[in-house]
Design a protein around this motif. Structure first.
Motif, PDB file in Angstrom:
ATOM      1  N   PHE A   1     -16.649 -11.653  -2.311  1.00 48.79           N
ATOM      2  CA  PHE A   1     -17.382 -11.041  -3.417  1.00 48.79           C
ATOM      3  C   PHE A   1     -18.614 -11.896  -3.692  1.00 48.79           C
ATOM      4  O   PHE A   1     -18.489 -13.080  -4.015  1.00 48.79           O
TER       5      PHE A   1
ATOM      6  N   LEU B   1      -8.749 -15.653  -5.760  1.00 50.19           N
ATOM      7  CA  LEU B   1      -8.363 -14.241  -5.868  1.00 50.19           C
ATOM      8  C   LEU B   1      -7.259 -13.861  -4.893  1.00 50.19           C
ATOM      9  O   LEU B   1      -6.650 -12.800  -5.021  1.00 50.19           O
TER      10      LEU B   1
ATOM     11  N   ARG C   1     -11.900  -1.637  -0.391  1.00 55.24           N
ATOM     12  CA  ARG C   1     -10.798  -1.989   0.509  1.00 55.24           C
ATOM     13  C   ARG C   1     -10.310  -3.409   0.234  1.00 55.24           C
ATOM     14  O   ARG C   1      -9.123  -3.690   0.244  1.00 55.24           O
ATOM     15  N   GLN C   2     -11.246  -4.289  -0.012  1.00 59.92           N
ATOM     16  CA  GLN C   2     -10.889  -5.685  -0.260  1.00 59.92           C
ATOM     17  C   GLN C   2     -10.050  -5.812  -1.533  1.00 59.92           C
ATOM     18  O   GLN C   2      -9.058  -6.541  -1.562  1.00 59.92           O
ATOM     19  N   VAL C   3     -10.455  -5.076  -2.587  1.00 57.62           N
ATOM     20  CA  VAL C   3      -9.709  -5.119  -3.852  1.00 57.62           C
ATOM     21  C   VAL C   3      -8.303  -4.573  -3.642  1.00 57.62           C
ATOM     22  O   VAL C   3      -7.314  -5.145  -4.130  1.00 57.62           O
ATOM     23  N   ALA C   4      -8.197  -3.477  -2.879  1.00 54.58           N
ATOM     24  CA  ALA C   4      -6.876  -2.900  -2.615  1.00 54.58           C
ATOM     25  C   ALA C   4      -6.029  -3.880  -1.811  1.00 54.58           C
ATOM     26  O   ALA C   4      -4.845  -4.069  -2.078  1.00 54.58           O
ATOM     27  N   ASP C   5      -6.646  -4.519  -0.824  1.00 57.63           N
ATOM     28  CA  ASP C   5      -5.910  -5.462   0.017  1.00 57.63           C
ATOM     29  C   ASP C   5      -5.394  -6.642  -0.795  1.00 57.63           C
ATOM     30  O   ASP C   5      -4.283  -7.108  -0.596  1.00 57.63           O
ATOM     31  N   LEU C   6      -6.219  -7.099  -1.733  1.00 58.05           N
ATOM     32  CA  LEU C   6      -5.815  -8.235  -2.564  1.00 58.05           C
ATOM     33  C   LEU C   6      -4.858  -7.814  -3.678  1.00 58.05           C
ATOM     34  O   LEU C   6      -4.308  -8.654  -4.372  1.00 58.05           O
ATOM     35  N   GLY C   7      -4.697  -6.513  -3.857  1.00 55.73           N
ATOM     36  CA  GLY C   7      -3.785  -6.026  -4.889  1.00 55.73           C
ATOM     37  C   GLY C   7      -4.250  -6.340  -6.296  1.00 55.73           C
ATOM     38  O   GLY C   7      -3.448  -6.464  -7.215  1.00 55.73           O
ATOM     39  N   LEU C   8      -5.573  -6.476  -6.489  1.00 54.86           N
ATOM     40  CA  LEU C   8      -6.080  -6.832  -7.820  1.00 54.86           C
ATOM     41  C   LEU C   8      -6.061  -5.614  -8.724  1.00 54.86           C
ATOM     42  O   LEU C   8      -6.468  -4.522  -8.328  1.00 54.86           O
TER      43      LEU C   8
ATOM     44  N   ARG D   1      -2.807 -16.325   1.823  1.00 52.87           N
ATOM     45  CA  ARG D   1      -2.171 -15.414   0.852  1.00 52.87           C
ATOM     46  C   ARG D   1      -0.704 -15.241   1.230  1.00 52.87           C
ATOM     47  O   ARG D   1      -0.371 -15.187   2.410  1.00 52.87           O
TER      48      ARG D   1
ATOM     49  N   PRO E   1      -2.251   0.728  -0.143  1.00 51.73           N
ATOM     50  CA  PRO E   1      -2.678  -0.608   0.293  1.00 51.73           C
ATOM     51  C   PRO E   1      -2.296  -1.718  -0.683  1.00 51.73           C
ATOM     52  O   PRO E   1      -1.927  -2.810  -0.270  1.00 51.73           O
ATOM     53  N   GLU E   2      -2.390  -1.415  -2.001  1.00 51.24           N
ATOM     54  CA  GLU E   2      -2.128  -2.454  -2.999  1.00 51.24           C
ATOM     55  C   GLU E   2      -0.700  -2.974  -2.922  1.00 51.24           C
ATOM     56  O   GLU E   2      -0.414  -4.081  -3.361  1.00 51.24           O
TER      57      GLU E   2
ATOM     58  N   VAL F   1       0.483  -7.006   3.170  1.00 48.13           N
ATOM     59  CA  VAL F   1      -0.492  -7.209   4.234  1.00 48.13           C
ATOM     60  C   VAL F   1      -1.715  -7.927   3.669  1.00 48.13           C
ATOM     61  O   VAL F   1      -2.190  -7.591   2.587  1.00 48.13           O
TER      62      VAL F   1
ATOM     63  N   PHE G   1      -5.125   1.731   5.015  1.00 45.49           N
ATOM     64  CA  PHE G   1      -6.431   2.344   4.762  1.00 45.49           C
ATOM     65  C   PHE G   1      -6.681   3.570   5.626  1.00 45.49           C
ATOM     66  O   PHE G   1      -7.626   4.314   5.396  1.00 45.49           O
TER      67      PHE G   1
ATOM     68  N   TYR H   1     -16.493  -3.145  -1.809  1.00 47.45           N
ATOM     69  CA  TYR H   1     -15.293  -3.948  -2.024  1.00 47.45           C
ATOM     70  C   TYR H   1     -14.002  -3.161  -2.252  1.00 47.45           C
ATOM     71  O   TYR H   1     -12.973  -3.765  -2.510  1.00 47.45           O
TER      72      TYR H   1
ATOM     73  N   PHE I   1     -11.431  -8.264   6.968  1.00 47.70           N
ATOM     74  CA  PHE I   1     -12.231  -7.155   7.491  1.00 47.70           C
ATOM     75  C   PHE I   1     -13.405  -7.713   8.295  1.00 47.70           C
ATOM     76  O   PHE I   1     -13.704  -8.912   8.250  1.00 47.70           O
TER      77      PHE I   1
END
Lengths: 202, 527
Positions: free
Chosen positions: A83, A94, B432-439, A145, A68-69, A73, A48, B430, A77
């Motif tokens: 969510f 998720l 960063r969270q979405v990117a981190d989870l790779g969704l 995860r 990041p995707e 890792v 990030f 969200y 945070f």
């Protein structure tokens, strides 16, 4: 093995240099006053924050160019981990591919929920949880995860004494057993003494 | 562990990019093609001589004048009512009144026109008491209709604004012992003055572009707006050069206004009302005045519509062509359903680009594409596209496609405006969270993004549905008597002096709008 090799990070006019090596199954604690670059380092590992120069390597493979995707890792945070519009159980799911964990992974999640005392909350929405409950749920998803690097930014800040102890022991054991890499930020010397294999004081 | 598994392929998400680009192309192409067609038919030359014509000056002056008066009345009348609704804790029926106000703002014009004619028309029940000189047709009717449609909008924005004053501000003002006037000046006025220019600008724009109301109630060339003049230039005189000049005039004024009022930030009018745990005690006199304003507003907003009921019941069924009513109704619902769905898909596509393109310049283009239909004269768009495709398309057969497509574009700015803040919040919280989870892909949309958007999607879709359901202008160009919609059936019935039947058909249209708005405002706990 996770390695930061002459890693230089910048934010505005501030700059930090990092060199460290972390073996699989081991834990690195990041300590230091506010503004010392702890969160910036974690965000750089997650992809990030761009790396100014140097390398971040996992088993000899460079992570630096990956978005990041695509990084192996999993990050907790400081906020916005859950969510708010979906239930706790769906938030936990998720963490897995397509949001559909296999039976073994899900039973592992349920066992962790029972161990950390949040198993009664699966059908609730995050807004109905206390700060400590939210943090434990997010911690379970982040740690379970299937990612090789786990990054936790002040993971126990909302937990009281007993819960903090239990959660910290659980995280430590998970990382050690699965031989993954853990980086976590803390302001508590007790956390460092109990769970860190190595300390990076910034 | 990591070394043993291959790196995932690049996450390009081509699907959403293609969807976004297709949406962007649809939004912009319609406008470009419409103007190209009008340029072609007028040999590329707007008729500038009209700018020196007294007819043009009269239209421009009247358009501005009626819009100015409509805006002034709508905002000034909304102020005391909104204050009473927001601050008088014991005022009965507030939630219902706010819902009714929403319906009034999006009410299909033909329903209102039928209602106004029943009350204030030549044989209206109130007309004998209005004096010998009274005439609904002209500025009178236009003002009443515009205030009816737009005062509720101002009212809702102002209520939300008053309700957004923090609890502590009221408590502090009570502890300091501020008088009613001091409290208004120090606490209330700073909160509402910020939205007044935006509210006034938006209402002015809507009245400036008004078509159906002016066409039905304008009463001839002395009370005509530019939009109606464009329609007349194209439909009756078939003079594209004159229409182009009028269209450019309208675009310049409306576009300038839009740019101006969009600087004042977003107006909240569709979000669910907030609760207020503590309210200040009102002075008995101001409370009484507020209640009087509230009752008068209820009467003003209810009487024209309530009048339709006895009018419709009085032999309304006899004049109604029952055999055609069912297909006409189903057609209207089908068109509105398709247009609302298309508008939602276009807005979502545009917002996908907005999420992807973070550069301010690129985002401005997306915004322009999605919102510019608010200021493009609907007549220009309709007639331009009609002419452009005329050599290849049999409009009698395929006009319904244009009716759906253009109504989607008309509703698009409203839909986009409703969805964007929700999308913005999602990314802000969200991303960063979405990117981190790779969704990504279907799991992202299905499990996360659509559930997040759902309350806003429901609101936006229902709003678009009601707007499209009441369409009058687009059908006026592309429609045909062999496949009428409900508003045109009402217009035809009223035009042939079958007012009772028109009232009955209006009530039917109103029922569908009400159902859609129930969908819109229900489920407030999710929002």
């Amino acid at each position: 093995m996770l390695e930061a090799r002459q890693l230089v990070l910048r934010r505005g006019d501030r700059q930090w240099n990092h060199d460290f090596v972390l073996e699989p199954g081991r834990t690195l604690a990041l300590t230091g006053p506010s503004g010392s670059g702890k969160t910036t380092l974690l965000e750089a590992v997650g992809g990030f924050v761009p790396v100014h120069s140097g390398e971040l390597l996992l088993a000899g493979t460079a992570l630096t160019g990956l978005p990041p995707e695509q990084r192996p890792v999993s990050t907790l945070f400081q906020q916005h981990n859950l969510f708010e519009h979906i239930r706790v159980a769906d938030n936990l799911k998720l963490g897995f591919r397509h949001g559909r964990p296999d039976a073994a992974s899900w039973s592992q999640v349920l066992a962790a929920c029972a161990h950390l005392g949040v198993d009664e909350l699966l059908e609730r929405y995050p807004g109905e949880l206390s700060g400590g409950q939210r943090q434990r749920v997010a911690l379970i998803r982040t740690v379970l995860r299937p990612q090789v690097i786990v990054v936790l930014d002040e993971p126990f800040s909302a937990l009281d004494g007993d819960n903090r102890q239990r959660a910290g022991d659980w995280v430590h054991q998970q990382i050690r057993d699965s031989r993954r890499h853990l980086l976590f930020v803390t302001h508590q010397p007790d956390d460092t003494a109990r769970w860190a294999d190595e300390v990076l004081a910034l | 562990m990591f070394a043993g598994r291959p790196l995932p392929t690049a996450n390009r998400q081509w699907g959403s990019l293609i969807w976004g680009l297709a949406a962007l192309a649809c939004m912009l192409l319609a406008t470009v093609l419409a103007f190209l067609a009008l340029f072609g038919w007028s040999e590329g030359r707007p008729d500038l001589s009209i700018l020196h014509d007294a007819y043009f000056h009269r239209i421009l002056r009247f358009t501005l004048w009626q819009a100015l008066l409509s805006t002034l009345f709508a905002v000034l009348l909304a102020l005391p009512v909104a204050r009473a609704v927001a601050l008088d804790a014991r005022l009965p029926g507030k939630a219902l009144f706010l819902r009714w106000a929403l319906l009034c703002f999006v009410m299909p014009s033909l329903i209102l026109i039928t209602g106004l004619v029943s009350v204030f028309g030549r044989s209206g029940w109130l007309t004998p008491w209005l004096g010998a000189g009274w005439n609904l047709y002209g500025l009178n009717g236009i003002l009443i209709a515009h205030v009816f449609l737009n005062m509720p909008f101002a009212l809702r924005v102002l209520v939300f604004q008053w309700q957004s004053i923090p609890d502590t501000a009221w408590k502090v003002s009570a502890q300091l012992g501020l008088s009613g006037w001091q409290r208004f000046r120090l606490v209330e006025w700073p909160a509402i003055r910020g939205v007044l220019p935006g509210v006034a600008g938006f209402i002015f724009l809507l009245c400036f572009n008004s078509f159906a109301i002016v066409l039905a109630l304008g009463g001839g060339p002395r009370a005509t707006t530019i939009e109606v003049a464009i329609y007349q230039a194209l439909k009756f005189a078939f003079n594209p050069a004159e229409a182009l000049t009028l269209a450019w005039t309208q675009l310049l004024v409306a576009g300038g206004l839009f740019l101006l009022f969009s600087q004042f930030g977003r107006l909240r009018w569709l979000a669910p009302p907030q609760g207020q745990p503590w309210l200040p005690a009102l002075h008995p006199f101001t409370r009484a005045l507020g209640r009087l304003a509230y009752v008068l507003a209820i009467l003003f907003l209810a009487v024209p519509i309530a009048t339709l009921i006895p009018v419709a019941l009085f032999r309304g069924g006899q004049g109604l062509p029952w055999s055609t009513l069912m297909p006409v109704t189903l057609r209207s619902l089908g068109f509105a359903f398709a247009a609302a769905t298309l508008a939602t898909l276009l807005a979502l596509g545009g917002l996908e680009l907005w999420r992807r393109w973070t550069a301010p310049g690129a985002r401005r283009w997306v915004e322009f594409a999605a919102l510019h239909h608010l200021v493009i004269p609907g007549m220009v768009l309709s007639v331009g596209l009609y002419l452009f495709f005329l050599p290849w398309v049999n409009w009698i057969r395929w006009g319904w496609v244009a009716v759906i497509g253009l109504n989607a574009l008309v509703a698009l700015p409203f839909v986009y405006h409703q969805l964007k803040p929700r999308v913005f919040d999602f990314d802000a919280n969200y991303r960063r969270q979405v990117a981190d989870l790779g969704l990504r892909g279907w799991p992202f949309w299905h499990r996360l993004y659509l559930p997040w958007l759902l309350p806003a999607l429901r609101r936006a879709w229902a709003l678009a549905f009601v707007i499209a359901l009441g369409d009058f202008a687009v059908f006026g160009i592309f429609g045909h008597d062999s496949w009428r919609t409900l508003p045109w059936l009402i217009y035809a019935l009223a035009g042939s002096y079958r007012l009772q039947a028109a009232a009955l058909a209006s009530l039917l249209l109103l029922a569908f709008a009400l159902i859609a708005l129930w969908v819109l405002e229900d489920h407030r706990h999710h929002a």
